[in-house]
Design a protein around this motif. Structure first.
Motif, PDB file in Angstrom:
ATOM      1  N   GLY A  14       0.828  -1.210   0.000  1.00 57.59           N
ATOM      2  CA  GLY A  14       0.000   0.000   0.000  1.00 57.59           C
ATOM      3  C   GLY A  14       0.856   1.251   0.000  1.00 57.59           C
ATOM      4  N   GLY A  15       0.193   2.372   0.134  1.00 61.18           N
ATOM      5  CA  GLY A  15       0.886   3.646   0.006  1.00 61.18           C
ATOM      6  C   GLY A  15       1.358   4.284   1.302  1.00 61.18           C
ATOM      7  N   LEU A  16       1.146   3.620   2.439  1.00 59.14           N
ATOM      8  CA  LEU A  16       1.568   4.240   3.688  1.00 59.14           C
ATOM      9  C   LEU A  16       3.080   4.105   3.871  1.00 59.14           C
ATOM     10  CD1 LEU A  16      -1.261   3.117   6.162  1.00 59.14           C
ATOM     11  CD2 LEU A  16      -1.001   5.301   4.962  1.00 59.14           C
ATOM     12  N   LYS A  17       3.665   5.152   4.482  1.00 59.84           N
ATOM     13  CA  LYS A  17       5.100   5.159   4.758  1.00 59.84           C
ATOM     14  C   LYS A  17       5.306   5.151   6.262  1.00 59.84           C
ATOM     15  CE  LYS A  17       5.202   8.952   2.698  1.00 59.84           C
ATOM     16  NZ  LYS A  17       4.891  10.073   1.989  1.00 59.84           N
ATOM     17  N   PHE A  18       6.502   4.740   6.696  1.00 61.93           N
ATOM     18  CA  PHE A  18       6.815   4.743   8.120  1.00 61.93           C
ATOM     19  C   PHE A  18       6.664   6.150   8.695  1.00 61.93           C
ATOM     20  CE2 PHE A  18       9.780   4.779  11.773  1.00 61.93           C
ATOM     21  CZ  PHE A  18       9.160   3.803  12.533  1.00 61.93           C
ATOM     22  N   SER A  19       6.961   7.149   7.900  1.00 63.74           N
ATOM     23  CA  SER A  19       6.840   8.540   8.366  1.00 63.74           C
ATOM     24  C   SER A  19       5.376   8.936   8.596  1.00 63.74           C
ATOM     25  CB  SER A  19       7.492   9.500   7.372  1.00 63.74           C
ATOM     26  OG  SER A  19       6.868   9.415   6.115  1.00 63.74           O
ATOM     27  N   ASP A  20       4.439   8.116   8.150  1.00 66.90           N
ATOM     28  CA  ASP A  20       3.021   8.374   8.410  1.00 66.90           C
ATOM     29  C   ASP A  20       2.624   7.943   9.827  1.00 66.90           C
ATOM     30  OD1 ASP A  20       2.587   9.354   5.833  1.00 66.90           O
ATOM     31  OD2 ASP A  20       2.071   7.383   5.041  1.00 66.90           O
ATOM     32  N   THR A  21       3.513   7.243  10.538  1.00 66.93           N
ATOM     33  CA  THR A  21       3.240   6.834  11.917  1.00 66.93           C
ATOM     34  C   THR A  21       3.845   7.859  12.865  1.00 66.93           C
ATOM     35  OG1 THR A  21       5.272   5.579  12.307  1.00 66.93           O
ATOM     36  CG2 THR A  21       3.463   4.411  11.198  1.00 66.93           C
ATOM     37  N   LYS A  22       3.533   7.758  14.149  1.00 68.22           N
ATOM     38  CA  LYS A  22       4.140   8.655  15.128  1.00 68.22           C
ATOM     39  C   LYS A  22       5.551   8.209  15.499  1.00 68.22           C
ATOM     40  CE  LYS A  22       2.450   6.470  19.370  1.00 68.22           C
ATOM     41  NZ  LYS A  22       1.675   6.681  20.580  1.00 68.22           N
ATOM     42  N   TYR A  23       5.959   7.055  15.045  1.00 69.89           N
ATOM     43  CA  TYR A  23       7.225   6.470  15.463  1.00 69.89           C
ATOM     44  C   TYR A  23       8.438   7.049  14.751  1.00 69.89           C
ATOM     45  CZ  TYR A  23       3.843   3.395  17.506  1.00 69.89           C
ATOM     46  OH  TYR A  23       2.770   2.920  18.215  1.00 69.89           O
ATOM     47  N   GLN A  24       8.243   7.779  13.686  1.00 68.25           N
ATOM     48  CA  GLN A  24       9.363   8.403  12.976  1.00 68.25           C
ATOM     49  C   GLN A  24      10.174   9.280  13.927  1.00 68.25           C
ATOM     50  OE1 GLN A  24      10.106   8.077   9.570  1.00 68.25           O
ATOM     51  NE2 GLN A  24      11.915   9.329   9.858  1.00 68.25           N
ATOM     52  N   SER A  25       9.486  10.038  14.775  1.00 68.03           N
ATOM     53  CA  SER A  25      10.185  10.949  15.699  1.00 68.03           C
ATOM     54  C   SER A  25      11.000  10.185  16.735  1.00 68.03           C
ATOM     55  CB  SER A  25       9.193  11.878  16.386  1.00 68.03           C
ATOM     56  OG  SER A  25       8.303  11.140  17.202  1.00 68.03           O
ATOM     57  N   TYR A  26      10.656   8.952  17.015  1.00 69.91           N
ATOM     58  CA  TYR A  26      11.404   8.165  17.997  1.00 69.91           C
ATOM     59  C   TYR A  26      12.845   7.930  17.532  1.00 69.91           C
ATOM     60  CZ  TYR A  26       6.854   6.948  20.055  1.00 69.91           C
ATOM     61  OH  TYR A  26       5.615   6.979  20.640  1.00 69.91           O
ATOM     62  N   LEU A  27      13.042   7.902  16.236  1.00 72.97           N
ATOM     63  CA  LEU A  27      14.375   7.650  15.697  1.00 72.97           C
ATOM     64  C   LEU A  27      15.312   8.834  15.906  1.00 72.97           C
ATOM     65  CD1 LEU A  27      13.369   5.889  12.357  1.00 72.97           C
ATOM     66  CD2 LEU A  27      13.971   4.837  14.551  1.00 72.97           C
ATOM     67  N   TYR A  28      14.760  10.016  16.161  1.00 72.69           N
ATOM     68  CA  TYR A  28      15.588  11.205  16.355  1.00 72.69           C
ATOM     69  C   TYR A  28      16.358  11.145  17.675  1.00 72.69           C
ATOM     70  CZ  TYR A  28      12.632  13.013  12.617  1.00 72.69           C
ATOM     71  OH  TYR A  28      11.951  13.176  11.446  1.00 72.69           O
ATOM     72  N   ASP A  29      15.796  10.483  18.680  1.00 72.18           N
ATOM     73  CA  ASP A  29      16.460  10.345  19.973  1.00 72.18           C
ATOM     74  C   ASP A  29      16.116   8.978  20.567  1.00 72.18           C
ATOM     75  OD1 ASP A  29      17.766  10.674  22.349  1.00 72.18           O
ATOM     76  OD2 ASP A  29      16.773  12.548  22.900  1.00 72.18           O
ATOM     77  N   PRO A  30      16.673   7.915  20.010  1.00 71.44           N
ATOM     78  CA  PRO A  30      16.301   6.567  20.447  1.00 71.44           C
ATOM     79  C   PRO A  30      16.672   6.275  21.899  1.00 71.44           C
ATOM     80  CG  PRO A  30      18.103   6.467  18.854  1.00 71.44           C
ATOM     81  CD  PRO A  30      17.634   7.893  18.911  1.00 71.44           C
ATOM     82  N   PHE A  31      17.750   6.874  22.399  1.00 74.67           N
ATOM     83  CA  PHE A  31      18.136   6.630  23.787  1.00 74.67           C
ATOM     84  C   PHE A  31      17.065   7.156  24.744  1.00 74.67           C
ATOM     85  CE2 PHE A  31      20.380   7.788  27.737  1.00 74.67           C
ATOM     86  CZ  PHE A  31      20.803   6.512  28.104  1.00 74.67           C
ATOM     87  N   ALA A  32      16.561   8.341  24.481  1.00 78.04           N
ATOM     88  CA  ALA A  32      15.499   8.911  25.325  1.00 78.04           C
ATOM     89  C   ALA A  32      14.256   8.029  25.273  1.00 78.04           C
ATOM     90  CB  ALA A  32      15.162  10.323  24.866  1.00 78.04           C
ATOM     91  N   ARG A  33      13.936   7.511  24.111  1.00 77.32           N
ATOM     92  CA  ARG A  33      12.765   6.642  23.967  1.00 77.32           C
ATOM     93  C   ARG A  33      12.977   5.342  24.736  1.00 77.32           C
ATOM     94  NH1 ARG A  33       7.707   7.403  23.856  1.00 77.32           N
ATOM     95  NH2 ARG A  33       6.638   5.688  22.944  1.00 77.32           N
ATOM     96  N   LEU A  34      14.176   4.793  24.661  1.00 76.17           N
ATOM     97  CA  LEU A  34      14.489   3.561  25.389  1.00 76.17           C
ATOM     98  C   LEU A  34      14.335   3.767  26.896  1.00 76.17           C
ATOM     99  CD1 LEU A  34      15.574   0.641  25.460  1.00 76.17           C
ATOM    100  CD2 LEU A  34      17.868   1.640  25.558  1.00 76.17           C
ATOM    101  N   ILE A  35      14.859   4.855  27.410  1.00 76.54           N
ATOM    102  CA  ILE A  35      14.745   5.162  28.839  1.00 76.54           C
ATOM    103  C   ILE A  35      13.265   5.297  29.218  1.00 76.54           C
ATOM    104  CG2 ILE A  35      15.224   6.906  30.609  1.00 76.54           C
ATOM    105  CD1 ILE A  35      17.639   5.144  29.774  1.00 76.54           C
ATOM    106  N   GLN A  36      12.494   5.922  28.366  1.00 76.03           N
ATOM    107  CA  GLN A  36      11.069   6.090  28.639  1.00 76.03           C
ATOM    108  C   GLN A  36      10.363   4.744  28.701  1.00 76.03           C
ATOM    109  OE1 GLN A  36       8.848   8.111  25.575  1.00 76.03           O
ATOM    110  NE2 GLN A  36       7.374   8.912  27.039  1.00 76.03           N
ATOM    111  N   VAL A  37      10.720   3.839  27.843  1.00 72.94           N
ATOM    112  CA  VAL A  37      10.070   2.532  27.779  1.00 72.94           C
ATOM    113  C   VAL A  37      10.434   1.664  28.991  1.00 72.94           C
ATOM    114  CG1 VAL A  37      10.004   0.349  26.506  1.00 72.94           C
ATOM    115  CG2 VAL A  37       9.825   2.515  25.276  1.00 72.94           C
ATOM    116  N   ILE A  38      11.699   1.714  29.425  1.00 76.82           N
ATOM    117  CA  ILE A  38      12.118   0.830  30.507  1.00 76.82           C
ATOM    118  C   ILE A  38      11.852   1.404  31.903  1.00 76.82           C
ATOM    119  CG2 ILE A  38      13.839  -0.348  29.126  1.00 76.82           C
ATOM    120  CD1 ILE A  38      15.997   1.298  30.505  1.00 76.82           C
ATOM    121  N   SER A  39      11.501   2.673  31.983  1.00 72.06           N
ATOM    122  CA  SER A  39      11.257   3.242  33.320  1.00 72.06           C
ATOM    123  C   SER A  39       9.789   3.267  33.665  1.00 72.06           C
ATOM    124  CB  SER A  39      11.836   4.640  33.419  1.00 72.06           C
ATOM    125  OG  SER A  39      11.292   5.489  32.445  1.00 72.06           O
TER     126      SER A  39
END
Length: 110
Positions: A85-110
């Motif tokens: 289909g025509g959807l791209k990964f950038s169409d999800t909210k998760y694209q921004s997670y790649l900008y600071d993956p360490f911060a996202r990891l800390i958020q997930v494990i805490s």
């Protein structure tokens, strides 16, 4: 509502309205910004934290015109990908997670 609760900080209020009675139900109140605050800025150009800050300082604040934007859930993205289909990964909210993956990891494990 927040004044009655003597709350003066960030609050994300999840509410539903009964269509028949028009009665409003508060489901939960979170003292943090909602998960899509970053994508709403990146995709639609609306900086909710800045708007809140200016309003709380008593500054006049006009709400900016939003840019048209798309955000789909991960499931819809994966189904679209499987069907070519025509959807791209950038169409999800998760694209921004790649900008600071360490911060996202800390958020997930805490």
């Amino acid at each position: 509502m927040m004044k009655a609760l003597n709350w003066n900080e960030v609050a994300c209020v999840d509410m539903r309205r009964d269509q028949e009675t028009q009665k409003v139900f508060v489901l939960e109140i979170n003292g943090r910004f909602w998960a899509s605050v970053v994508p709403s800025f990146i995709k639609a150009g609306v900086n909710f934290p800045l708007i809140l800050l200016k309003l709380s300082l008593g500054e006049k604040q006009s709400i900016p015109k939003m840019k048209p934007a798309k955000q789909v859930c991960l499931k819809d993205y994966l189904v679209s990908t499987a069907k070519f289909g025509g959807l791209k990964f950038s169409d999800t909210k998760y694209q921004s997670y790649l900008y600071d993956p360490f911060a996202r990891l800390i958020q997930v494990i805490s």
